[in-house]
Design a protein around this motif. Structure first.
Motif, PDB file in Angstrom:
ATOM      1  N   ILE A 249       0.823  -1.208   0.000  1.00 38.14           N
ATOM      2  CA  ILE A 249       0.000   0.000   0.000  1.00 38.14           C
ATOM      3  C   ILE A 249       0.857   1.258   0.000  1.00 38.14           C
ATOM      4  O   ILE A 249       0.586   2.207  -0.747  1.00 38.14           O
ATOM      5  CB  ILE A 249      -0.977  -0.025   1.192  1.00 38.14           C
ATOM      6  N   GLN A 250       1.905   1.285   0.817  1.00 38.10           N
ATOM      7  CA  GLN A 250       2.821   2.432   0.823  1.00 38.10           C
ATOM      8  C   GLN A 250       4.029   2.208  -0.067  1.00 38.10           C
ATOM      9  O   GLN A 250       4.510   3.131  -0.714  1.00 38.10           O
ATOM     10  CB  GLN A 250       3.297   2.743   2.249  1.00 38.10           C
ATOM     11  N   SER A 251       4.537   0.998  -0.092  1.00 34.28           N
ATOM     12  CA  SER A 251       5.795   0.735  -0.792  1.00 34.28           C
ATOM     13  C   SER A 251       5.629   0.535  -2.284  1.00 34.28           C
ATOM     14  O   SER A 251       6.603   0.623  -3.041  1.00 34.28           O
ATOM     15  CB  SER A 251       6.474  -0.509  -0.192  1.00 34.28           C
ATOM     16  N   GLY A 252       4.405   0.268  -2.745  1.00 35.28           N
ATOM     17  CA  GLY A 252       4.183  -0.063  -4.138  1.00 35.28           C
ATOM     18  C   GLY A 252       3.927   1.119  -5.050  1.00 35.28           C
ATOM     19  O   GLY A 252       3.885   2.269  -4.635  1.00 35.28           O
ATOM     20  N   LEU A 253       3.805   0.799  -6.334  1.00 38.80           N
ATOM     21  CA  LEU A 253       3.410   1.757  -7.373  1.00 38.80           C
ATOM     22  C   LEU A 253       4.420   2.882  -7.542  1.00 38.80           C
ATOM     23  O   LEU A 253       4.080   4.060  -7.635  1.00 38.80           O
ATOM     24  CB  LEU A 253       2.006   2.292  -7.093  1.00 38.80           C
ATOM     25  N   GLY A 254       5.695   2.494  -7.576  1.00 38.38           N
ATOM     26  CA  GLY A 254       6.757   3.404  -7.955  1.00 38.38           C
ATOM     27  C   GLY A 254       7.582   3.993  -6.839  1.00 38.38           C
ATOM     28  O   GLY A 254       8.684   4.507  -7.086  1.00 38.38           O
TER      29      GLY A 254
ATOM     30  N   PHE B  89       6.763  -2.518  -7.687  1.00 35.83           N
ATOM     31  CA  PHE B  89       6.521  -3.091  -6.366  1.00 35.83           C
ATOM     32  C   PHE B  89       7.852  -3.277  -5.645  1.00 35.83           C
ATOM     33  O   PHE B  89       8.854  -3.650  -6.258  1.00 35.83           O
ATOM     34  CB  PHE B  89       5.794  -4.433  -6.480  1.00 35.83           C
ATOM     35  N   ALA B  90       7.853  -3.033  -4.339  1.00 33.73           N
ATOM     36  CA  ALA B  90       9.090  -3.165  -3.567  1.00 33.73           C
ATOM     37  C   ALA B  90       9.613  -4.600  -3.572  1.00 33.73           C
ATOM     38  O   ALA B  90      10.818  -4.826  -3.470  1.00 33.73           O
ATOM     39  CB  ALA B  90       8.863  -2.691  -2.129  1.00 33.73           C
TER      40      ALA B  90
ATOM     41  N   ALA C  59      -1.637   3.282 -16.428  1.00 31.21           N
ATOM     42  CA  ALA C  59      -1.008   3.677 -17.692  1.00 31.21           C
ATOM     43  C   ALA C  59       0.279   4.457 -17.444  1.00 31.21           C
ATOM     44  O   ALA C  59       1.280   4.280 -18.155  1.00 31.21           O
ATOM     45  CB  ALA C  59      -1.988   4.512 -18.520  1.00 31.21           C
ATOM     46  N   MET C  60       0.283   5.312 -16.432  1.00 29.95           N
ATOM     47  CA  MET C  60       1.469   6.103 -16.108  1.00 29.95           C
ATOM     48  C   MET C  60       2.604   5.225 -15.602  1.00 29.95           C
ATOM     49  O   MET C  60       3.777   5.468 -15.873  1.00 29.95           O
ATOM     50  CB  MET C  60       1.099   7.172 -15.075  1.00 29.95           C
ATOM     51  N   LEU C  61       2.263   4.182 -14.862  1.00 29.41           N
ATOM     52  CA  LEU C  61       3.282   3.276 -14.332  1.00 29.41           C
ATOM     53  C   LEU C  61       3.829   2.338 -15.404  1.00 29.41           C
ATOM     54  O   LEU C  61       4.973   1.887 -15.315  1.00 29.41           O
ATOM     55  CB  LEU C  61       2.695   2.451 -13.186  1.00 29.41           C
ATOM     56  N   ARG C  62       3.014   2.061 -16.388  1.00 32.05           N
ATOM     57  CA  ARG C  62       3.403   1.076 -17.398  1.00 32.05           C
ATOM     58  C   ARG C  62       4.648   1.518 -18.171  1.00 32.05           C
ATOM     59  O   ARG C  62       5.455   0.700 -18.608  1.00 32.05           O
ATOM     60  CB  ARG C  62       2.236   0.848 -18.356  1.00 32.05           C
ATOM     61  N   GLY C  63       4.838   2.828 -18.322  1.00 34.07           N
ATOM     62  CA  GLY C  63       5.989   3.313 -19.079  1.00 34.07           C
ATOM     63  C   GLY C  63       7.291   3.278 -18.313  1.00 34.07           C
ATOM     64  O   GLY C  63       8.367   3.355 -18.917  1.00 34.07           O
ATOM     65  N   GLY C  64       7.236   3.196 -16.996  1.00 33.78           N
ATOM     66  CA  GLY C  64       8.448   3.097 -16.187  1.00 33.78           C
ATOM     67  C   GLY C  64       9.108   4.423 -15.861  1.00 33.78           C
ATOM     68  O   GLY C  64      10.132   4.458 -15.144  1.00 33.78           O
ATOM     69  N   GLU C  65       8.557   5.536 -16.346  1.00 33.40           N
ATOM     70  CA  GLU C  65       9.176   6.850 -16.110  1.00 33.40           C
ATOM     71  C   GLU C  65       9.246   7.189 -14.631  1.00 33.40           C
ATOM     72  O   GLU C  65      10.272   7.687 -14.133  1.00 33.40           O
ATOM     73  CB  GLU C  65       8.367   7.927 -16.837  1.00 33.40           C
TER      74      GLU C  65
ATOM     75  N   ARG D  98      12.509   7.647 -12.215  1.00 35.84           N
ATOM     76  CA  ARG D  98      12.708   8.908 -11.500  1.00 35.84           C
ATOM     77  C   ARG D  98      12.931   8.651 -10.013  1.00 35.84           C
ATOM     78  O   ARG D  98      13.800   9.262  -9.385  1.00 35.84           O
ATOM     79  CB  ARG D  98      11.492   9.801 -11.718  1.00 35.84           C
ATOM     80  N   ALA D  99      12.142   7.735  -9.445  1.00 34.15           N
ATOM     81  CA  ALA D  99      12.307   7.395  -8.025  1.00 34.15           C
ATOM     82  C   ALA D  99      13.664   6.764  -7.766  1.00 34.15           C
ATOM     83  O   ALA D  99      14.268   6.982  -6.704  1.00 34.15           O
ATOM     84  CB  ALA D  99      11.188   6.466  -7.576  1.00 34.15           C
ATOM     85  N   THR D 100      14.161   5.997  -8.712  1.00 32.74           N
ATOM     86  CA  THR D 100      15.481   5.381  -8.562  1.00 32.74           C
ATOM     87  C   THR D 100      16.578   6.440  -8.577  1.00 32.74           C
ATOM     88  O   THR D 100      17.439   6.486  -7.675  1.00 32.74           O
ATOM     89  CB  THR D 100      15.735   4.370  -9.690  1.00 32.74           C
ATOM     90  N   GLU D 101      16.550   7.309  -9.575  1.00 30.75           N
ATOM     91  CA  GLU D 101      17.622   8.289  -9.728  1.00 30.75           C
ATOM     92  C   GLU D 101      17.600   9.340  -8.614  1.00 30.75           C
ATOM     93  O   GLU D 101      18.641   9.626  -7.997  1.00 30.75           O
ATOM     94  CB  GLU D 101      17.508   8.962 -11.096  1.00 30.75           C
TER      95      GLU D 101
END
Length: 401
Positions: free
Chosen positions: A228-233, A239-240, A301-307, A311-314
């Motif tokens: 719930i908190q860790s997922g979706l980017g 997912f974490a 749809a926004m998550l599907r592209g990986g952007e 961004r969260a990684t960098e």
């Protein structure tokens, strides 16, 4: 009396005191910034506990909501509507699963997962009726319903809300040996946060989630991941669990799934798990409503592209590099987290987490304390590097660095 003071006084007089907010009253927000009733701007470094992963007032999400508002917002599940199948299909695909059971809040999704595991245990695994056990971790946070606080170790959440719901076994987080010892023939599920958010953004030891996955598979027990908190980017992956190459049997989702626009949550699993439900056994008036589905479809749809994950990684790597430079300087004792998510332990001699949060608020940065001297940092994933650095500069100023 100022506008802010008037609003706070009125809230204190007429609302139950189940929260202790910072003394700021927000009137407008966009992106990573919020503006209070006095016109002062604040950098949001909390993002609604990850509900606002895509920022305040995200145009794509607002456009999706507006378009659906003009068509139909609610039918209840008494009827089909034209966004439901698309939502379930796309969310199942994002998770690599077969079925979706939509709800509204994260706590509702956790309750649904508990019911799912018990029913699966009785009807598929063959556990004697009424004997199902679910293993959970100490210091968990899965919500505050009566059943959920029954397996909480947080005294504020649990005390004086009994009698408590039975059927849960609590073991130390990150301890595979203790987990293995707790699993019996009547265990139907292991319910865990891949990263414990409310506990201070606790990341488990390397290999722990893989060990849980192997153990649950060997013992014929469901692995239910509360993302719930860790997922979706948030952590740099959808997912974490992906950081350890793990796929649980059940995903529990919420917060960011509604884009900070509407409450949307879901339990996602394969047919052999969620297929145990039959009509009338579980439901929700608003769960899976057309407006919720329209917004969640745009999130997917926004998550599907990986952007956003990238961004969260960098930005997350940058965040943790900067925060770790503060460790050992006398103000910060430890930093934990992953992606754009961090728990920062402040030396208690410098102040409590609440006191540090209040000082940051005075400088225009909003964070939240937890467990004494820990503050949580979780900005919207749309935050710019420049704004993130400015927020970190304010933290250094408060810490005397």
């Amino acid at each position: 009396m100022s506008t802010t003071a008037q609003a706070i006084s009125s809230a204190d007089a007429h609302s139950a005191h189940n929260y202790h907010p910072l003394p700021v009253v927000i009137a407008h927000a966009e992106g990573a910034w919020m503006t209070d009733v006095e016109g002062r701007r604040y950098l949001d470094m909390l993002a609604g506990y990850s509900a606002l992963n895509f920022g305040h007032g995200n145009r794509r999400l607002l456009d999706a909501a507006r378009a659906q508002l003009e068509r139909v917002t609610l039918t209840s599940r008494a009827f089909h509507h034209d966004r439901f199948a698309e939502f379930c299909t796309n969310l199942a695909a994002l998770c690599g699963k077969e079925m979706v059971l939509p709800m509204n809040t994260g706590a509702e999704a956790v309750e649904t997962a508990v019911k799912t595991a018990r029913k699966w245990g009785y009807e598929v695994k063959g556990v004697p009726d009424g004997h199902a056990k679910i293993v959970v971790a100490a210091d968990n946070f899965h919500g505050r319903t009566t059943t959920i606080v029954s397996f909480s170790t947080d005294h504020d959440a649990r005390d004086h809300f009994g009698p408590y719901t039975p059927g849960f076994e609590i073991v130390p987080y990150g301890d595979l040996t203790a987990l293995a010892a707790a699993v019996t023939s009547n265990t139907v599920a292991v319910l865990l946060e891949p990263i414990q958010g409310e506990a201070g953004v606790l990341v488990p030891p390397a290999g722990y989630l893989q060990g849980v996955r192997e153990l649950t598979r060997e013992r014929n027990v469901l692995f239910m991941a509360d993302e719930i908190q860790s997922g979706l980017g948030r952590t740099g992956r959808t997912f974490a669990c992906e950081h350890e190459g793990v796929v649980p049997d059940v995903y529990i989702l919420g917060k960011a799934l509604g884009g900070g626009v509407v409450p949307v949550s879901a339990v996602v699993a394969d047919r052999d798990v969620l297929g145990v439900f039959r009509p009338g056994e579980h439901g929700s008036t608003f769960g899976g409503n057309p407006l919720a589905c329209a917004v969640a479809l745009e999130v997917i749809a926004m998550l599907r592209g990986g952007e956003y994950q990238q961004r969260a990684t960098e930005l997350g790597d940058h965040l943790h590099r900067e925060l770790n430079l503060l460790v050992g300087g006398g103000a910060v004792t430890a930093v934990r987290g992953r992606g754009l998510w961090a728990g920062v332990d402040i030396d208690p001699a410098l102040g409590t987490g609440r006191e540090i949060s209040e000082k940051l608020m005075e400088l225009g940065v909003l964070v939240k304390d937890t467990h004494g001297s820990t503050i949580r940092i979780a900005p919207p994933l749309v935050i710019s590097k420049e704004d993130l650095d400015w927020g970190l500069d304010q933290l250094r100023s408060v810490l005397g660095g």
